[in-house]
Scaffold this active site. Structure first.
Site, short mmCIF file in Angstrom:
data_model
loop_
_atom_site.label_atom_id
_atom_site.label_comp_id
_atom_site.label_asym_id
_atom_site.label_seq_id
_atom_site.Cartn_x
_atom_site.Cartn_y
_atom_site.Cartn_z
N HIS A 9 56.89 62.11 50.43
CA HIS A 9 56.59 63.46 50.93
C HIS A 9 55.12 63.58 51.34
O HIS A 9 54.26 62.80 50.90
CB HIS A 9 56.94 64.51 49.88
N GLU A 79 60.76 62.73 40.95
CA GLU A 79 59.58 61.97 40.53
C GLU A 79 59.65 61.67 39.05
O GLU A 79 60.43 62.28 38.30
CB GLU A 79 58.30 62.77 40.87
#
Length: 198
Positions: A9, A79
């Site tokens: 990202h 994550e």
């Protein structure tokens, strides 16, 4: 297994300042949005067979900005759960734990809903994700795209190459970049890393 495209990202305020960002759902900065938009031509040039995205909005927004609109949301792409180190920088952690290194030492325990993950646990998630990728690649002649997060994608890369999860430390991964994992002589290889349009 065919080619796998990894997209980290774009920049967030926390990634810019070095704060460990696991479950905290921080948005992209305007610079992060621009990083993602710059990847659009690279993604458009690919025949995408399947795509998966982390449920966190920084990844979902990146997927939209790179033109991957039909990605399957998968919690295995989240994550690393940093537990008690969520929102804390490495420098701050090392004040009380000199020499601390995420990929070997793991994290401090966090709250019950986010207790933290060891490198082994993140590696197990990466293995689950790679099994899904392999199944998707078997059903398509295109590439598979994963839009997710830096530390997780580093561990996934290590596991794809047959390395222990902690070897993800070897693969620095910048925000808003594309990486390609392919094969050579039927063996997994890194075919491109931290790619940005020229």
């Amino acid at each position: 297994m065919g080619d796998l495209l990894l997209v980290r990202h774009g920049e967030t305020e926390w990634s810019r300042s070095g704060r460990h960002t696991g479950w905290t759902d921080v948005p992209l900065t305007e610079h992060g949005r621009e990083e993602a938009r710059r990847l659009l031509p690279l993604i458009r040039s690919q025949r995408i067979g399947a795509a998966f995205v982390s449920p966190l909005r920084r990844a979902r927004e990146t997927a939209e900005l790179i033109g991957v609109h039909d990605a399957r949301v998968d919690a295995d792409l989240c994550e690393w759960d940093y537990g008690g180190y969520e929102g804390v920088t490495t420098a701050e952690i090392q004040r009380t734990r000199p020499g601390w290194f995420l990929f070997t030492d793991g994290v401090a325990p966090g709250p019950p809903e986010h207790p933290g993950e060891s490198p082994r646990q993140v590696g197990e998630r990466a293995d689950r994700m790679l099994a899904k990728v392999e199944a998707a690649l078997a059903d398509t002649d295109g590439v598979v795209v994963l839009v997710a997060h830096g530390h997780f994608l580093r561990v996934l890369t290590a596991r794809r190459l047959g390395l222990p999860a902690g070897h993800g430390a070897l693969f620095q991964l910048a925000t808003g970049t594309l990486c390609r994992l392919g094969t050579e002589h039927d063996r997994p290889v890194v075919a491109g890393w931290n790619i940005r349009p020229g």
